[in-house]
Design a protein around this motif. Structure first.
Motif, PDB file in Angstrom:
ATOM      1  N   GLN A  57       0.807  -1.213   0.000  1.00 14.80           N
ATOM      2  CA  GLN A  57       0.000   0.000   0.000  1.00 14.80           C
ATOM      3  C   GLN A  57       0.846   1.272   0.000  1.00 14.80           C
ATOM      4  O   GLN A  57       0.348   2.356  -0.287  1.00 14.80           O
ATOM      5  N   SER A  58       2.139   1.141   0.307  1.00 10.01           N
ATOM      6  CA  SER A  58       2.998   2.329   0.250  1.00 10.01           C
ATOM      7  C   SER A  58       3.102   2.848  -1.176  1.00 10.01           C
ATOM      8  O   SER A  58       3.241   4.058  -1.397  1.00 10.01           O
TER       9      SER A  58
ATOM     10  N   ASP B 126       0.031   4.824  -1.704  1.00 14.02           N
ATOM     11  CA  ASP B 126       0.167   6.098  -0.977  1.00 14.02           C
ATOM     12  C   ASP B 126       0.951   7.108  -1.805  1.00 14.02           C
ATOM     13  O   ASP B 126       0.570   8.284  -1.904  1.00 14.02           O
TER      14      ASP B 126
ATOM     15  N   ARG C 131     -10.852   4.451  -3.036  1.00 16.86           N
ATOM     16  CA  ARG C 131      -9.782   3.561  -2.590  1.00 16.86           C
ATOM     17  C   ARG C 131     -10.332   2.651  -1.501  1.00 16.86           C
ATOM     18  O   ARG C 131     -10.928   3.116  -0.533  1.00 16.86           O
TER      19      ARG C 131
ATOM     20  N   SER D 243       3.349   5.535  -9.014  1.00 16.41           N
ATOM     21  CA  SER D 243       3.793   4.859  -7.792  1.00 16.41           C
ATOM     22  C   SER D 243       5.297   4.935  -7.557  1.00 16.41           C
ATOM     23  O   SER D 243       5.774   4.652  -6.456  1.00 16.41           O
TER      24      SER D 243
END
Length: 249
Positions: free
Chosen positions: A32-33, A36, A55, A175
């Motif tokens: 999930q980073s 983020d 999300r 990302s």
């Protein structure tokens, strides 16, 4: 437009997957980073990005952007030179923006060490001729110089930039964004499409060390080969990474 009842697999491997259902893209990522970073980067970037629909970890839903991607490796670009120049101008706008607060993830901290390891793997497994690997290893060395960090996309493949006519309508897949080398972004954007490098540089509007861009082409192609092979992609496809290495000067 994709049929609303049709699920298309855009990309899928053991790290993440992207699905398309109609005009919605569903990004599934166990880390999930990365999501983020993607959300934070799109919120800050001064260029068009996809609309975030919702999300629900581990899924991020994004609206499709209008337009056509700049192209694909191994295929002629379907868009004009002016569209490539517009992409260069958009990248310059991003690079001139204030730095994000987090570090970039597009390169390892030890780019030299990674290059050595990947070259060793390519030669030890007879993936490519040793002289070809060593020649590109020397070319890649030019990328290791002093540079000022910018707000970088980090994975600016030509399939991640969409245009309509000569207008950029969206840049996707953030990302890997963060503080990075501006010439690495330009190199990834033009990898395999050297014929449009001058267009991108013209749109970017700054003096560019083309030898460094070409060095990053070699670095990227050498360092991506093992990952691509292990995740079901083919760096030996026409116009892809191995052809980039063969044409390097």
């Amino acid at each position: 437009m994709a049929g609303m009842n049709e699920v298309q697999v855009v990309v899928a491997h053991d790290e993440r997957a992207t699905l398309r259902v109609g005009d919605v893209f569903l990004k599934v990522d166990a880390d999930q980073s990365r999501i983020d970073v993607e959300l934070a980067a799109m919120a800050l970037a001064p260029v068009p990005t996809p609309d975030v629909l919702w999300r629900n970890p581990p899924v991020l839903a994004l609206a499709a952007v209008r337009g056509t991607a700049l192209g694909r490796l191994g295929e002629p670009s379907p868009v004009s030179s002016s569209a490539w120049a517009a992409a260069g101008a958009a990248v310059r706008l991003l690079h001139d923006a204030p730095l994000p607060s987090w570090p970039g993830r597009s390169l390892t901290e030890d780019a030299v060490g990674r290059l050595d390891a990947e070259c060793d793997w390519l030669m030890r497994n007879n993936v490519l001729p040793a002289d070809l690997v060593k020649r590109n290893r020397r070319i890649a060395q030019r990328a290791f110089r002093s540079w000022a960090p910018v707000f970088a996309h980090g994975d600016l493949q030509l399939t991640h930039v969409f245009v309509e006519g000569d207008v950029v309508t969206g840049i996707i897949d953030w990302s890997e964004a963060g503080k990075g080398d501006p010439l690495y972004d330009l190199a990834v954007l033009t990898l395999g499409h050297e014929e449009h490098l001058d267009d991108v540089v013209a749109g970017y509007g700054a003096d560019i060390d083309l030898d460094v861009v070409r060095a990053w082409w070699s670095w990227r192609s050498l360092c991506a080969a093992r990952w691509l092979t292990e995740h079901g992609f083919d760096p030996a496809a026409p116009g892809a990474e191995f052809d980039v290495l063969r044409s390097a000067k």
